[in-house]
Design a protein around this motif. Structure first.
Motif, PDB file in Angstrom:
ATOM      1  N   GLN A 196       1.436   3.318   4.220  1.00  0.00           N
ATOM      2  CA  GLN A 196       1.908   2.298   4.968  1.00  0.00           C
ATOM      3  C   GLN A 196       3.237   2.433   5.329  1.00  0.00           C
ATOM      4  O   GLN A 196       3.926   3.097   4.552  1.00  0.00           O
ATOM      5  CB  GLN A 196       1.895   0.796   4.146  1.00  0.00           C
ATOM      6  N   GLN A 197       3.665   2.185   6.513  1.00  0.00           N
ATOM      7  CA  GLN A 197       4.957   2.375   7.119  1.00  0.00           C
ATOM      8  C   GLN A 197       5.917   1.656   6.533  1.00  0.00           C
ATOM      9  O   GLN A 197       5.606   0.477   6.120  1.00  0.00           O
ATOM     10  CB  GLN A 197       5.074   1.952   8.646  1.00  0.00           C
ATOM     11  N   GLY A 215       3.663  11.515  16.607  1.00  0.00           N
ATOM     12  CA  GLY A 215       3.212  10.560  17.773  1.00  0.00           C
ATOM     13  C   GLY A 215       2.783   9.231  17.224  1.00  0.00           C
ATOM     14  O   GLY A 215       2.893   8.974  16.065  1.00  0.00           O
ATOM     15  N   ALA A 216       2.609   8.610  18.143  1.00  0.00           N
ATOM     16  CA  ALA A 216       2.475   7.070  17.783  1.00  0.00           C
ATOM     17  C   ALA A 216       2.109   6.220  18.870  1.00  0.00           C
ATOM     18  O   ALA A 216       1.972   6.657  20.149  1.00  0.00           O
ATOM     19  CB  ALA A 216       3.867   6.342  17.284  1.00  0.00           C
ATOM     20  N   THR A 217       1.250   5.122  18.388  1.00  0.00           N
ATOM     21  CA  THR A 217       0.820   4.119  19.556  1.00  0.00           C
ATOM     22  C   THR A 217       0.919   2.652  18.885  1.00  0.00           C
ATOM     23  O   THR A 217       1.312   2.527  17.638  1.00  0.00           O
ATOM     24  CB  THR A 217      -0.682   4.605  19.935  1.00  0.00           C
ATOM     25  N   THR A 219       1.991  -0.040  10.509  1.00  0.00           N
ATOM     26  CA  THR A 219       2.960  -1.207   9.937  1.00  0.00           C
ATOM     27  C   THR A 219       2.070  -2.314   9.281  1.00  0.00           C
ATOM     28  O   THR A 219       0.962  -2.112   9.133  1.00  0.00           O
ATOM     29  CB  THR A 219       3.477  -1.965  11.026  1.00  0.00           C
ATOM     30  N   LYS A 220       3.025  -3.091   8.404  1.00  0.00           N
ATOM     31  CA  LYS A 220       2.138  -3.901   7.348  1.00  0.00           C
ATOM     32  C   LYS A 220       1.220  -4.965   8.150  1.00  0.00           C
ATOM     33  O   LYS A 220       0.484  -5.752   7.595  1.00  0.00           O
ATOM     34  CB  LYS A 220       3.234  -4.527   6.585  1.00  0.00           C
ATOM     35  N   CYS A 248       1.788  -1.015  14.613  1.00  0.00           N
ATOM     36  CA  CYS A 248       2.045   0.333  15.226  1.00  0.00           C
ATOM     37  C   CYS A 248       1.456   1.234  14.245  1.00  0.00           C
ATOM     38  O   CYS A 248       1.454   1.257  13.114  1.00  0.00           O
ATOM     39  CB  CYS A 248       3.556   0.686  15.114  1.00  0.00           C
ATOM     40  N   ILE A 249       1.194   2.562  14.717  1.00  0.00           N
ATOM     41  CA  ILE A 249       0.372   3.539  14.051  1.00  0.00           C
ATOM     42  C   ILE A 249       0.979   4.909  14.389  1.00  0.00           C
ATOM     43  O   ILE A 249       1.065   5.337  15.629  1.00  0.00           O
ATOM     44  CB  ILE A 249      -1.112   3.513  14.474  1.00  0.00           C
TER      45      ILE A 249
END
Length: 127
Positions: A85-86, A16-18, A58-59, A96-97
């Motif tokens: 870290q993405q 999932g993501a948000t 994201t950074k 984005c997480i």
């Protein structure tokens, strides 16, 4: 694990993501709590059946650790959490997480992957 439980549950992975609305502790907290809440409610998860959750961010998100927020979330203090870290990719979704949760679910359970807010564009087939 008792023999009857082995048949009742299997290890499954839910992605999932948000997106957070910005890079503050409060904005990240709101996004993480919403994502974890949706993960649990969409999949009718028993909190003790959540084994681990890996977070990537994201950074542009560095105000806090998403896992530290989730760890404090109601009843999840025994879940194994980690933050990463993405990988930076040009034109990726900002703030984005992402998550990958390892959980116990009944066999053949139809998993519902929560993709929320601005991250819904990542997997339009799963929103």
């Amino acid at each position: 694990m008792p023999e009857r439980m082995k048949d009742a549950y299997k290890i499954s992975f839910i992605r999932g993501a948000t997106t957070a609305s910005g890079n503050s502790v409060r904005e990240i907290e709101v996004a993480v709590v919403e994502l974890i809440d949706e993960l649990i409610s969409r999949n009718d998860l028993i909190k003790t059946n959540i084994l681990s959750i890996t977070f990537t961010a994201t950074k542009d998100l560095n105000a806090c650790f998403p896992a530290s927020i989730a760890r404090k979330f109601n009843g999840l203090d025994s879940v194994a959490f980690i933050d990463c870290q993405q990988m930076h990719v040009f034109n990726d979704v900002d703030f984005c997480i992402r998550i990958m949760a390892q959980v116990l679910l009944p066999p053949n359970y139809a998993i519902k992957h929560p993709y929320l807010r601005g991250a819904a564009i990542l997997r339009t087939d799963r929103c």
